[in-house]
Design an enzyme around this catalytic site. Structure first.
Site, PDB file in Angstrom:
ATOM      1  N   SER A  14      -9.808   2.048   2.728  1.00 25.92           N
ATOM      2  CA  SER A  14      -8.871   2.762   1.894  1.00 25.92           C
ATOM      3  C   SER A  14      -7.885   1.858   1.147  1.00 25.92           C
ATOM      4  CB  SER A  14      -8.080   3.748   2.751  1.00 25.92           C
ATOM      5  OG  SER A  14      -7.260   3.057   3.672  1.00 25.92           O
TER       6      SER A  14
ATOM      7  N   LYS B 170       0.864  -1.200   0.000  1.00 21.16           N
ATOM      8  CA  LYS B 170       0.000   0.000   0.000  1.00 21.16           C
ATOM      9  C   LYS B 170       0.889   1.236   0.000  1.00 21.16           C
ATOM     10  CE  LYS B 170      -3.973   1.929   2.575  1.00 21.16           C
ATOM     11  NZ  LYS B 170      -4.820   1.786   3.788  1.00 21.16           N
TER      12      LYS B 170
ATOM     13  N   SER C 172     -10.287  -0.181   6.985  1.00 23.55           N
ATOM     14  CA  SER C 172      -9.631  -0.031   5.678  1.00 23.55           C
ATOM     15  C   SER C 172      -8.939  -1.276   5.127  1.00 23.55           C
ATOM     16  CB  SER C 172      -8.609   1.106   5.738  1.00 23.55           C
ATOM     17  OG  SER C 172      -9.250   2.348   5.631  1.00 23.55           O
TER      18      SER C 172
END
Lengths: 496, 488
Positions: free
Chosen positions: A158, A78, A182
């Site tokens: 997210s 990420k 997330s």
């Protein structure tokens, strides 16, 4: 070798050990898949050269019998984890072009164990969002589509780039971070496994901070076993993070297949919200049945302060974020917007006005407001009290049960653009997940079925602090019972 | 509060009567430590711009603070040194504001729950009174960096950013500029005795924010102004004098004191507005989520207390009780650690009173005159001791010793060698002295006769004989011989 990308992490590990293929082969196969998946927009930065270089080193280690637990595993990271010499943006314009000179503890742990980073995945800007639509680098598209309908869907957020890339077989696993859901919500939206470990289990050092008291890194994989393998590598005690806890990392993989007979599983009444999707409700009771069939005892429990969790979360997280994001000011690194005759205040204002997106600005404003003189007690202090009560709710029920079963999300993945006009409906995505962050507990989302449209749905298990083992044990039971084998039909290669 | 009733505060005479000055000080003391409060970066003074900066100090994304335990111990040590309550649990908060020399956009400080609570510092004043100044709290916080403005651009040096500071807040117990100066001096001495701050105001290791208000005796506190960052004890006193007068004049002219932040200009001796109350920041304090509450056991405090050095008040008491010094001398000697150390080294194995007299007398006078400090003067404690030894064993007289001291102070050197080189040894040979005595008596028969009726007149002969011997004659022997010859 086209099927190398279908291998789970455990299968790939076996194949590498058996020398059925090399780490370079495995990496190349995934890099090719990434090249063909531009339509998904999973990555902010691709690092194919670095990946191949590391894959070659990995093959050397395998050859000399020095394999680590993640040896040769092509993973995605990420873009919230700082990576040495590789651009790290948090999907924000304000950090575009920022290249750290340091590696986050979690990504370093993965490197040390032999993992190979393929690239940095897209996310909601500064991890603020539940659909990946707040990214400065455009939304990620969910590889899943409703049956007979090519409406582009969100991958959740997210960690949307991570979830989509794992679901689309672009990598064997990906790192995520979870502040209010997330990891778990995008995992549910894309039919994969996501683990939010206990707060303090994984180091936050080198992860761009959103809400420091809630942020926690975790693995996103296609199986529970893979999540256990990957968390074992990511977790560590880190003296550089004062909130990291000095506890040994257990062998999570060894928990899989262990007996769950006699374990007590709580079903919280308060999670049965009004107007709940009947398909979700049905899946939830199936989950309870599967665990009961495996010998666990299902117990009704009450977590009375649940309804206050979302409002408390949307005070505490923005409050911390408003302070954490103050450092992005155009002075030291990243974007700077100023005219030659601007003073420092104008530089701040222009840089932050242009550098931050709408959702980030909204949360910085909310956070600044709730911490302001005259409002602090009414908002921030009250939210902290609610947070204590929520944690106490969990402490009380964990006297009686070993884990809690809930749905991960109130709905399946929705269409891109469907909820961007209404922040509150977007925030409601986190209704089943935020309590876990507020209480600092571990949670796992497991793909458990498909809705009528053929979209994946997830079930969440919540455990006691630092009892990820029980979650893996129970998660494996749910996974087997659900027999979730579906994968998205590849439409994107042709589209790319 | 001891002596509060009789205490005479500073009085500002206005047209409407006398005004009382009320002062509270917030002292920022840099913790003596090798590394910063939350990063491992060094704190060495004088490093090149931005040489002492870590990723944490520069607030790079994802960087986290880790508390420096040594700084915590220094704060505890200081808390014990000012007789304060040590809080076993305290909290670090973020103080949020934007400025280029504050890279994170917040300063980590302690707001609601400081590491040290209430305490007291006893201050000696020139008239012999001593007053207790209450301490409100002491907390740990980070220093900011330094901005330099050059033409159309500004430069930022982060060497100081993140350095540990102790903010020591007094209660509004100070009633004069003299008390403020004495308090600051005493506090600095305590910090230096403890070794928790070098107290160097020139290098910015110690700075004070001065809160000043005025009121008519018996009235409630007036509105205060805060004078920021005053960096010398003299300036603190000057700023209070100016500010108190300004406030009295303002009120008596029908105006009102605005609560505001002001700056003291040492060149003009005046204070001026820096920031009005309306422009005050809302710092949005909240507990720093990157740091757990700071907690330690009482045993940690006890261990530090056991190893606490002797502090000025204790040392003063010992000098009075064990060494027989006057309260005044003892007070003067302990007021600076350096002086006390010098005195103790010089006094070891010698008559402490004589050493005290030499230290506070000849040595201090010479230092004052030359503007030197003890550390850069030519006379070492050992050398002063050796000089006193030469008097004690009759090698030289006290008068000659003063000359020798002057040479030592001006040029440096060992007293014994100076005495030897310059032939200043006292004449103790009685036959030699007798010859001089005889000569002086022979030259002054009238005066000699006078001694028979006025025994005090013998003093004149002592002077004459000493002069004739070039000061080298042993005064005791001179006295004895003169008495024998003149009184018989």
């Amino acid at each position: 070798m086209s099927n190398l990308t279908d291998l789970t992490m455990a299968e790939a590990r076996d194949g590498l050990r058996a020398k059925d293929f090399s780490a370079v082969d495995l990496t190349k196969a995934h890099l090719e898949a990434i090249e063909g998946a531009g339509a998904l927009n999973c990555f902010v930065t691709n690092t194919p050269d670095l990946a191949l270089e590391r894959a070659a080193q990995s093959d050397n280690r395998i050859g000399s019998g020095e394999s680590g637990s993640m040896e040769g595993m092509p993973i995605a990271v990420k873009d919230l984890f700082c990576t040495r010499d590789v651009q790290t943006t948090a999907s924000s314009h304000i950090l575009q072009g920022f290249t750290p000179t340091y590696e986050s503890t979690v990504s370093q742990n993965l490197i040390d164990d032999g993992a190979i980073m393929l690239g940095k995945t897209n996310l909601d800007e500064f991890a603020m969002g539940s659909s990946n639509e707040t990214s400065y680098f455009e939304p990620v598209v969910n590889p899943w589509r409703r049956e007979g309908d090519d409406t582009p869907l969100v991958p959740g957020g997210s960690s949307g780039g991570s979830s989509a890339s794992v679901a689309a077989r672009l990598c064997v696993g990906a790192t995520g971070t979870d502040t209010g859901g997330s990891i778990r919500q995008p995992a549910a939206f894309t039919g994969i496994v996501g683990v939010k470990p206990t707060y303090g289990r994984c180091s936050r050092w080198g992860i761009v901070a959103f809400a420091s008291s809630l942020d926690q890194a975790g693995p996103m994989t296609r199986t529970v076993r893979d999540a256990a393998i990957m968390l074992g590598s990511m977790a560590s005690y880190d003296p550089k993070d004062s909130t990291s806890i000095d506890r040994d990392v257990p062998n999570y993989e060894a928990e899989l297949g262990k007996d769950v007979r006699g374990l007590k599983i709580g079903i919280p009444t308060e999670y049965r919200v009004d107007g709940m999707d009947p398909e979700i409700e049905k899946l939830w009771s199936s989950g309870a049945d599967w665990l009961r069939d495996a010998g666990a005892e299902i117990v009704d429990i009450s977590l009375p302060h649940t309804k206050y969790a979302l409002p408390a979360y949307y005070i505490i997280a923005p409050a911390e974020a408003s302070s954490n994001l103050a450092r992005y000011d155009g002075v030291k690194y990243g974007l700077r917007v100023s005219e030659s005759d601007d003073d420092i205040t104008e530089l701040y204002e222009k840089t932050r006005a242009e550098g931050f997106g709408t959702e980030v600005k909204r949360r910085v404003l909310i956070g600044t407001y709730v911490l302001s003189a005259g409002y602090y007690d009414a908002y921030y202090i009250k939210a902290q009290k609610v947070r204590s009560l929520i944690a106490q709710d969990f402490t009380n029920v964990f006297d009686k049960v070993d884990a809690i079963l809930t749905p991960t999300t109130p709905s399946a993945a929705f269409g891109i653009g469907d909820r961007t006009d209404d922040p509150i409906s977007m925030y409601l995505n986190d209704v089943f997940t935020v309590t876990v962050n507020l209480a600092g507990l571990p949670g796992i989302s497991i793909p458990a079925g498909l809705d009528a449209n053929g979209l994946p749905l997830g079930l969440q298990l919540i455990g006691r602090a630092f009892d990820e083992q029980t979650l893996f044990r129970l998660g494996s039971v749910v996974e087997q019972a659900a027999a979730f084998k579906a994968s998205p039909v590849n439409w994107w290669s042709a589209a790319s | 509060m001891s002596n509060m009733q009789e205490r005479r505060g500073q009085v500002i005479q206005g047209v409407t009567g006398d005004w009382e000055v009320v002062v509270g000080l917030e002292v920022h003391a840099q913790v003596a430590s090798n590394a910063k409060l939350f990063s491992g970066a060094p704190t060495t003074f004088g490093a090149g711009p931005n040489e002492n900066v870590s990723l944490v100090d520069a607030a790079m994304p994802g960087m986290l603070p880790v508390i420096n335990q040594f700084c915590v111990e220094q704060a505890i040590r200081t808390g014990l040194g000012i007789n304060a309550k040590i809080n076993l649990k305290s909290v670090f908060d973020r103080k949020n504001y934007f400025y280029p020399d504050l890279p994170a956009g917040y300063q980590i400080s302690q707001y609601k729950d400081p590491i040290v609570g209430e305490g007291v510092v006893t201050v000696d004043l020139a008239d012999g009174q001593s007053v207790d100044i209450g301490i409100e709290r002491l907390h740990l916080e980070q220093d900011a960096g330094k901005s330099t403005h050059e033409g159309d651009h500004s430069l930022v040096d982060l060497n100081r950013a993140g350095v540990a500071l102790m903010e020591i807040v007094s209660k509004p117990d100070i009633r004069s500029s003299e008390e403020a100066a004495a308090y600051l001096q005493k506090l600095r001495a305590i910090l230096r005795y403890l070794g928790t701050c070098d107290g160097n105001m020139e290098e910015g290791s110690l700075r004070a924010d001065v809160n000043v208000s005025v009121r008519k005796s018996g009235d409630p506190f007036g509105t205060r102004c805060e004078i920021k960052n005053v960096n010398s004890i003299r300036f603190v006193a000057a700023a209070i004098d100016y500010e108190a007068r300004r406030q009295v004049d303002l009120i008596e002219d029908g105006g009102e004191v605005d609560q505001e932040t002001r700056l003291f200009d040492p060149n003009t001796g005046k204070t001026r507005t820096m920031r009005s109350k309306e422009d005050a920041h809302d710092y949005r304090y909240f507990p720093d989520p990157d740091l757990l509450p700071l907690e330690f056991d009482q045993s940690v405090v006890d261990e530090i207390a056991r190893n606490l050095p002797e502090l000025p008040d204790q040392k003063k008491a010992r000098f009075i009780e064990e060494l027989g010094l006057s309260a005044y001398d003892a007070g003067v000697l302990v007021s600076e650690k350096e002086t006390a150390d010098f005195f103790e080294e010089a006094a070891a194995g010698r008559d402490p009173k004589i050493v005290a007299n030499w230290t506070t007398g000849e040595l201090f006078a010479a230092l004052n005159k030359s503007g030197q400090s003890l550390s850069d003067c030519n006379v070492s404690a050992k050398q002063l001791g050796a000089l006193i030894d030469l008097i004690a064993d009759d090698t030289i007289s006290g008068r000659i010793a003063k000359d020798v001291f002057e040479i030592m102070f001006e040029k440096g050197g060992n007293p014994a060698e100076i005495v030897e080189e310059r032939g200043l040894k006292q004449v103790t040979d009685t036959s030699e002295i007798e010859a001089i005595v005889d000569q002086v008596i022979a030259n002054n028969p009238d005066k000699a006769a006078e001694v028979k009726t006025k025994p005090k007149a013998i003093g004149w002969f002592v002077g004459q004989v000493m002069q004739a011997s070039g000061g080298k004659a042993n005064p005791k022997a001179v006295n004895e011989i003169l008495k024998r010859k003149l009184e018989s």
